[in-house]
Scaffold this motif. Structure first.
Motif, PDB file in Angstrom:
ATOM      1  N   TRP A 257       0.854  -1.195   0.000  1.00  0.00           N
ATOM      2  CA  TRP A 257       0.000   0.000   0.000  1.00  0.00           C
ATOM      3  C   TRP A 257       0.888   1.242   0.000  1.00  0.00           C
ATOM      4  CZ3 TRP A 257      -4.997   0.793  -0.895  1.00  0.00           C
ATOM      5  CH2 TRP A 257      -5.530   2.048  -0.596  1.00  0.00           C
ATOM      6  N   LEU A 258       1.107   1.824  -1.185  1.00  0.00           N
ATOM      7  CA  LEU A 258       1.960   3.003  -1.348  1.00  0.00           C
ATOM      8  C   LEU A 258       1.319   3.951  -2.362  1.00  0.00           C
ATOM      9  CD1 LEU A 258       5.346   1.070  -1.638  1.00  0.00           C
ATOM     10  CD2 LEU A 258       4.671   2.509   0.298  1.00  0.00           C
ATOM     11  N   PRO A 259       0.164   4.534  -2.041  1.00  0.00           N
ATOM     12  CA  PRO A 259      -0.571   5.346  -3.017  1.00  0.00           C
ATOM     13  C   PRO A 259       0.230   6.550  -3.506  1.00  0.00           C
ATOM     14  CG  PRO A 259      -1.467   5.652  -0.806  1.00  0.00           C
ATOM     15  CD  PRO A 259      -0.510   4.503  -0.733  1.00  0.00           C
ATOM     16  N   GLY A 260       0.257   6.710  -4.830  1.00  0.00           N
ATOM     17  CA  GLY A 260       0.904   7.865  -5.424  1.00  0.00           C
ATOM     18  C   GLY A 260       2.404   7.798  -5.509  1.00  0.00           C
ATOM     19  N   TRP A 271      -4.600  12.313  -6.556  1.00  0.00           N
ATOM     20  CA  TRP A 271      -4.491  11.375  -5.444  1.00  0.00           C
ATOM     21  C   TRP A 271      -4.792  12.081  -4.124  1.00  0.00           C
ATOM     22  CZ3 TRP A 271      -5.276   6.944  -3.756  1.00  0.00           C
ATOM     23  CH2 TRP A 271      -4.910   5.783  -4.449  1.00  0.00           C
ATOM     24  N   ASP A 272      -4.309  13.319  -3.995  1.00  0.00           N
ATOM     25  CA  ASP A 272      -4.542  14.054  -2.749  1.00  0.00           C
ATOM     26  C   ASP A 272      -6.032  14.235  -2.493  1.00  0.00           C
ATOM     27  OD1 ASP A 272      -1.820  14.219  -2.466  1.00  0.00           O
ATOM     28  OD2 ASP A 272      -1.663  16.245  -3.295  1.00  0.00           O
ATOM     29  N   PRO A 278     -12.968   9.688  -1.316  1.00  0.00           N
ATOM     30  CA  PRO A 278     -13.547   8.989  -0.163  1.00  0.00           C
ATOM     31  C   PRO A 278     -12.572   8.625   0.944  1.00  0.00           C
ATOM     32  CG  PRO A 278     -13.161   7.447  -1.936  1.00  0.00           C
ATOM     33  CD  PRO A 278     -12.738   8.786  -2.453  1.00  0.00           C
ATOM     34  N   GLY A 279     -11.294   8.876   0.784  1.00  0.00           N
ATOM     35  CA  GLY A 279     -10.338   8.546   1.832  1.00  0.00           C
ATOM     36  C   GLY A 279      -9.820   7.131   1.712  1.00  0.00           C
ATOM     37  N   PHE A 280      -9.091   6.842   0.633  1.00  0.00           N
ATOM     38  CA  PHE A 280      -8.614   5.487   0.384  1.00  0.00           C
ATOM     39  C   PHE A 280      -7.750   4.967   1.526  1.00  0.00           C
ATOM     40  CE2 PHE A 280      -8.881   4.779  -4.497  1.00  0.00           C
ATOM     41  CZ  PHE A 280     -10.238   5.069  -4.443  1.00  0.00           C
ATOM     42  N   SER A 281      -6.774   5.763   1.957  1.00  0.00           N
ATOM     43  CA  SER A 281      -5.849   5.293   2.997  1.00  0.00           C
ATOM     44  C   SER A 281      -6.547   5.113   4.338  1.00  0.00           C
ATOM     45  CB  SER A 281      -4.670   6.261   3.140  1.00  0.00           C
ATOM     46  OG  SER A 281      -3.815   6.174   2.017  1.00  0.00           O
TER      47      SER A 281
END
Length: 318
Positions: A257-260, A271-272, A278-281
């Motif tokens: 899990w390393l978005p962006g 991504w921000d 909806p707040g993926f992280s």
């Protein structure tokens, strides 16, 4: 500029994570062409481009008959030695008349129309149409990912079962003075998402495709985790059986899990915004914490039961 693409994401059909060298061998789809690799922030390997010539009708919400000719570019990706993706992309431009095939093959990733292009109509038809007789990126992309999964180097014994997801996307250029980038993401079905992007004229199709691959990867992780959690709480089974279903997530996928991390800086604002709504992280962390709590409770129960059995079996002393 109008660009369309599709990304398929799935768990690699192998019992262990592949090393970088093994990933490179699996992704050697074109003889004599090099596989690109990276080790930061996680293992990452990209196949050479696979080119597929197409001469077909284009999607249309208004059922227009507009012909397009060109070469779709597809690449396969393995992330962390565990997750495989296939990503197809093609830029659609106005053409005047049918050219020889040599013209199209010399410009891979570009599809020229034989007639006037209506971008809004094509976007609506591509994102929401189901006509298999038009440009079919699903079939092209699926063929590449199936080819990777059929590699003789894979033992086809994955540590868990997870459905393949598809992300279908379009992008158009923001011609306004603000040059703001944006994305509208729609969950069309449990395994299909559609994304309509608006980007700056300076954003090249390769960077946009990279953003969509990153979105598809993390959406797959969330989708897989949500389905496992739903199965754990809705299906009748012993507690330890639930834990055995959930444990592989922590052992094999949590670190991916390393978005962006690989998104072009110009596209990071998309991504921000997704991290806000909806707040993926937030959803990922909440789900992972729930799984950890379930495993902790199960381990405590097992230890307590073991202690009780040992106490019962302890011989009495006089």
């Amino acid at each position: 500029m109008l660009t369309v693409g599709e990304v398929h994401t799935s768990l690699l059909q192998h019992s262990t994570a592949l090393s970088q060298e093994q990933s490179s061998e699996v992704l050697s789809l074109i003889e004599g062409e090099r596989v690109l690799t990276s080790r930061r922030p996680s293992l990452y390997a990209v196949s050479p481009d696979v080119r597929t010539g197409v001469d077909c009708w284009l999607p249309s919400a208004r059922q227009r008959q507009l012909r397009g000719v060109g070469a779709v570019v597809t690449r396969a990706i393995i992330t962390g030695g565990r997750i495989v993706q296939a990503s197809s992309v093609i830029q659609v431009v106005d053409g005047k008349r049918r050219q020889p095939w040599s013209h199209y093959l010399a410009n891979p990733g570009v599809l020229e129309t034989v007639g006037k292009l209506d971008a809004a109509d094509l976007i609506a038809g591509f994102l929401h149409g189901n006509n298999a007789d038009v440009l079919n990126l699903e079939a092209i992309t699926g063929r590449v990912i199936d080819g990777v999964q059929m590699s003789d180097l894979l033992d086809r014994r994955p540590p868990l079962r997870a459905a393949r997801t598809r992300l279908r996307w379009t992008t158009r250029v923001n011609q306004g003075p603000d040059r703001e980038v944006s994305a509208v993401i729609t969950v069309d079905s449990p395994t299909l998402r559609t994304v309509e992007l608006v980007v700056d004229p300076q954003d090249v199709p390769a960077a946009v495709a990279g953003l969509c691959e990153d979105l598809a990867l993390h959406d797959w992780l969330l989708t897989m985790l949500s389905s496992l959690m739903e199965a754990a709480v809705t299906r009748p089974a012993a507690g330890q059986e639930h834990i055995e279903r959930l444990r592989p997530v922590l052992e094999h996928l949590l670190h991916l899990w390393l978005p962006g991390a690989r998104v072009h800086p110009r596209l990071r604002p998309i991504w921000d915004r997704l991290e806000q709504v909806p707040g993926f992280s937030r959803q990922w962390k909440s789900s992972v914490n729930w799984i950890r709590d379930q495993i902790s409770v199960s381990n405590m129960t097992l230890l307590r039961d073991l202690a009780d059995r040992m106490a019962v079996n302890q011989p009495c002393r006089r």
